[in-house]
Scaffold this motif. Structure first.
Motif, PDB file in Angstrom:
ATOM      1  N   LEU A  85       0.856  -1.192   0.000  1.00  0.00           N
ATOM      2  CA  LEU A  85       0.000   0.000   0.000  1.00  0.00           C
ATOM      3  C   LEU A  85       0.889   1.238   0.000  1.00  0.00           C
ATOM      4  N   PRO A  86       0.663   2.166  -0.921  1.00  0.00           N
ATOM      5  CA  PRO A  86       1.539   3.337  -1.005  1.00  0.00           C
ATOM      6  C   PRO A  86       1.646   4.073   0.330  1.00  0.00           C
ATOM      7  N   GLY A  87       2.880   4.323   0.743  1.00  0.00           N
ATOM      8  CA  GLY A  87       3.125   5.102   1.959  1.00  0.00           C
ATOM      9  C   GLY A  87       2.970   4.327   3.254  1.00  0.00           C
ATOM     10  N   LYS A  88       2.597   3.055   3.166  1.00  0.00           N
ATOM     11  CA  LYS A  88       2.366   2.289   4.397  1.00  0.00           C
ATOM     12  C   LYS A  88       3.128   0.966   4.426  1.00  0.00           C
ATOM     13  N   GLY A  89       3.914   0.677   3.408  1.00  0.00           N
ATOM     14  CA  GLY A  89       4.510  -0.654   3.327  1.00  0.00           C
ATOM     15  C   GLY A  89       3.423  -1.613   2.878  1.00  0.00           C
ATOM     16  N   LYS A  90       3.174  -2.628   3.696  1.00  0.00           N
ATOM     17  CA  LYS A  90       2.095  -3.557   3.362  1.00  0.00           C
ATOM     18  C   LYS A  90       0.897  -3.320   4.256  1.00  0.00           C
ATOM     19  N   GLY A  91      -0.236  -3.858   3.872  1.00  0.00           N
ATOM     20  CA  GLY A  91      -1.438  -3.737   4.691  1.00  0.00           C
ATOM     21  C   GLY A  91      -2.403  -4.854   4.345  1.00  0.00           C
ATOM     22  N   ALA A  92      -3.505  -4.940   5.090  1.00  0.00           N
ATOM     23  CA  ALA A  92      -4.470  -6.036   4.928  1.00  0.00           C
ATOM     24  C   ALA A  92      -5.751  -5.503   4.289  1.00  0.00           C
ATOM     25  N   ILE A  93      -6.140  -6.121   3.182  1.00  0.00           N
ATOM     26  CA  ILE A  93      -7.328  -5.666   2.445  1.00  0.00           C
ATOM     27  C   ILE A  93      -8.377  -6.785   2.428  1.00  0.00           C
ATOM     28  N   ALA A  94      -9.631  -6.437   2.720  1.00  0.00           N
ATOM     29  CA  ALA A  94     -10.716  -7.429   2.711  1.00  0.00           C
ATOM     30  C   ALA A  94     -10.915  -7.932   1.284  1.00  0.00           C
ATOM     31  N   VAL A  95     -10.963  -9.259   1.109  1.00  0.00           N
ATOM     32  CA  VAL A  95     -11.184  -9.789  -0.241  1.00  0.00           C
ATOM     33  C   VAL A  95     -12.647 -10.153  -0.461  1.00  0.00           C
ATOM     34  N   ASN A 207      -2.435  -2.361   9.543  1.00  0.00           N
ATOM     35  CA  ASN A 207      -1.944  -1.014   9.852  1.00  0.00           C
ATOM     36  C   ASN A 207      -2.819  -0.312  10.881  1.00  0.00           C
ATOM     37  N   HIS A 208      -2.297   0.811  11.332  1.00  0.00           N
ATOM     38  CA  HIS A 208      -2.966   1.580  12.381  1.00  0.00           C
ATOM     39  C   HIS A 208      -3.992   2.568  11.838  1.00  0.00           C
ATOM     40  N   VAL A 209      -5.102   2.708  12.539  1.00  0.00           N
ATOM     41  CA  VAL A 209      -5.980   3.886  12.439  1.00  0.00           C
ATOM     42  C   VAL A 209      -6.313   4.268  13.876  1.00  0.00           C
ATOM     43  N   CYS A 210      -6.645   5.517  14.115  1.00  0.00           N
ATOM     44  CA  CYS A 210      -6.855   5.939  15.499  1.00  0.00           C
ATOM     45  C   CYS A 210      -8.181   5.404  16.062  1.00  0.00           C
ATOM     46  N   PRO A 211      -8.269   5.307  17.396  1.00  0.00           N
ATOM     47  CA  PRO A 211      -9.462   4.740  18.026  1.00  0.00           C
ATOM     48  C   PRO A 211     -10.737   5.425  17.527  1.00  0.00           C
ATOM     49  N   HIS A 258       3.169  10.297  19.382  1.00  0.00           N
ATOM     50  CA  HIS A 258       3.511   8.948  19.825  1.00  0.00           C
ATOM     51  C   HIS A 258       3.771   8.020  18.633  1.00  0.00           C
ATOM     52  N   LEU A 259       2.898   8.100  17.630  1.00  0.00           N
ATOM     53  CA  LEU A 259       3.050   7.206  16.478  1.00  0.00           C
ATOM     54  C   LEU A 259       4.309   7.544  15.686  1.00  0.00           C
ATOM     55  N   GLU A 260       4.627   8.837  15.591  1.00  0.00           N
ATOM     56  CA  GLU A 260       5.845   9.213  14.863  1.00  0.00           C
ATOM     57  C   GLU A 260       7.064   8.698  15.606  1.00  0.00           C
ATOM     58  N   GLU A 261       7.075   8.889  16.928  1.00  0.00           N
ATOM     59  CA  GLU A 261       8.252   8.480  17.695  1.00  0.00           C
ATOM     60  C   GLU A 261       8.409   6.967  17.753  1.00  0.00           C
ATOM     61  N   THR A 262       7.290   6.270  17.919  1.00  0.00           N
ATOM     62  CA  THR A 262       7.385   4.822  18.123  1.00  0.00           C
ATOM     63  C   THR A 262       7.452   4.044  16.825  1.00  0.00           C
ATOM     64  N   TYR A 263       6.672   4.468  15.838  1.00  0.00           N
ATOM     65  CA  TYR A 263       6.569   3.675  14.605  1.00  0.00           C
ATOM     66  C   TYR A 263       7.073   4.394  13.357  1.00  0.00           C
ATOM     67  N   GLY A 264       7.428   5.658  13.506  1.00  0.00           N
ATOM     68  CA  GLY A 264       8.020   6.372  12.377  1.00  0.00           C
ATOM     69  C   GLY A 264       7.048   6.711  11.255  1.00  0.00           C
ATOM     70  N   PHE A 265       5.747   6.839  11.536  1.00  0.00           N
ATOM     71  CA  PHE A 265       4.841   7.292  10.479  1.00  0.00           C
ATOM     72  C   PHE A 265       3.898   8.370  11.020  1.00  0.00           C
ATOM     73  N   THR A 266       3.383   9.163  10.100  1.00  0.00           N
ATOM     74  CA  THR A 266       2.424  10.194  10.467  1.00  0.00           C
ATOM     75  C   THR A 266       1.037   9.701  10.109  1.00  0.00           C
TER      76      THR A 266
END
Ligand code: SAM
Length: 406
Positions: A85-95, A207-211, A258-266
């Motif tokens: 997935l662009p900008g996220k590395g890999k991710g999980a998509i519903a088939v 991948n992450h999305v906020c609560p 927190h996400l930038e510091e811990t996981y390196g993404f915005t």
């Protein structure tokens, strides 16, 4: 990470949050003996530390057609696929379309690591065992990592160059890379109440999305020794699956930092990309939610929260959760309200609250979860609960009818 709830098992908040601050878990003696009996996990002792790796390919569990092993089997029942997935590395998509409450993943850990900075001896032992299982080693090194957590080179002031090719790297480089992969991908789990870190190669592609923006929820099942993912909303085919790495609702700026510091993404989930006014409103609701939760937990914990007030707080938390579209914790607080009603001998309110709790536990962690089963037991006979009418009799508010349709 998110608050520990009385009713639900501790949420890991995605990958590896907060483990750096927790003391080294050394599993020895009786604990190890118990762990070694689990069919899916085998343990090895290195000094005072145990190393657990997933069971051999010949184990009975590896034949379970509904469960992923480390190679991601279960192809014939596939619900999601892992794609770039662009900008996220890999991710999980519903088939395919996924229904709310559906079980999306069961997965055994590839390995279970100490809940601490990884000891070198543990890494050495891991690699010794993986000499006999190159596919496990490759599965591990195919996982992504964000930071290598190394100090800058004092001479150049730049991050040190690290060879990330396992066959040719030095033991130090291997250690750093292992640590980085663990930090990026593990989930906090427990075995016999010991906090540990579990690595699940399929699960960790989510991948992450906020609560509140999450369409799936995950749950470590200690009894079954497996990670599970449940759909908490209807999900359309082609949609990315997302859960939160940060537990509960909180202010946007703190989440982003927190996400930038811990996981390196915005994060650019739908709540991180709201305009300034909507962000301010959502942050205010989240702060209110947190303050109510803290107050409820503190005063119900020390027995100073009167019944009517407890119900009022739970109702306020529910209202806020609707505004925030935040489903996590709805079950927990509904159960708390049910217990308050039981203690005050109000069967009608108890049953209503417990039904709501059961509905949400079933969606978020499964109908066969300890949580859903515990609530079901209470529902069967609330007047037989240990503390039925142990406090003054009160008539209490139940939940709104409309909340059952949310
Ligand atoms: C547990 S992994 C998730 C799967 C990962 N994307 C992969 O390629 O395997 C965590 C890492 O994925 C990336 N990631 C997760 N959520 C993201 C998001 N919402 N936006 C961008 N990158 C994200 C970050 O690099 C993070 O360190």
């Amino acid at each position: 990470m998110g608050s520990k709830t009385k009713a639900t098992p501790k949420r890991s908040g995605g990958a590896g949050l907060s483990w750096r601050s927790i003391a080294l878990v050394a599993l020895i003696g009786a604990t190890l003996a118990t762990l070694a009996m689990r069919p899916a996990l085998r343990s090895f002792v290195v000094g005072h530390v145990s190393v657990l790796v997933s069971g051999s390919q010949g184990s009975a569990d590896a034949l379970d057609p509904d469960m992923y092993d480390y190679e991601g089997h279960m192809a014939d029942r596939k619900i999601f696929e892992v794609v770039a997935l662009p900008g996220k590395g890999k991710g999980a998509i519903a088939v395919r379309d996924i229904k709310r409450g559906e079980l999306v993943l069961r997965e055994k850990p590839l390995l279970v690591a100490p809940d601490e900075e990884t000891p070198r001896a543990w890494v050495n032992e891991l690699f010794f065992n993986w000499t006999y299982s190159p596919s496990k080693r490759d599965t591990f090194f195919n996982l992504t990592h964000s930071h290598l957590w190394l100090d800058d080179d004092p001479e150049t002031g730049l991050p040190p160059k690290v060879n990330i090719d396992p066959p040719t790297q030095t033991p130090d480089e291997r250690f750093w890379l292992t640590e980085a992969i663990l930090t990026t991908n593990v989930a906090a789990i427990t075995l016999n109440d010991a906090p540990l870190r579990g690595l699940f190669p399929r699960f960790s592609r989510v991948n992450h999305v906020c609560p509140g923006a999450n369409n799936v929820n995950y749950e470590w099942r200690e009894e079954e020794g497996e990670m599970r993912i449940y759909a908490v909303r209807d999900i359309k085919k082609g949609t990315e699956l997302g859960h939160s790495y940060i537990g509960q609702v909180g202010p946007r700026a703190a989440r982003i930092k927190h996400l930038e510091e811990t996981y390196g993404f915005t994060c650019n989930c739908k709540f991180c990309t709201l305009d300034a006014e909507a962000t301010e409103q959502r942050d205010a609701w989240a702060a209110e939610w947190k303050a109510l939760e803290t107050d409820f937990d503190a005063r119900s914990g020390n027995g100073t929260l009167p019944g009517k007030e407890a119900i009022r707080i739970v109702r306020d938390l529910w209202e806020l959760s609707l505004k925030l579209d935040y489903t996590t914790d709805r079950a927990r607080f509904s159960e708390e309200a049910g217990l308050v009603a039981i203690a005050h001998g109000d069967k009608k309110a108890a049953v209503q609250w417990l039904k709501l709790a059961h509905k949400y536990f079933t969606i978020e962690v499964g109908v066969d979860s300890v949580d859903a089963e515990r609530v079901e037991e209470l529902l069967d006979n609330p007047t037989k609960a240990d503390d039925w009418a142990s406090k003054e009799r009160l008539t209490l508010d139940g939940p709104d009818k409309a909340w059952f349709d949310t």
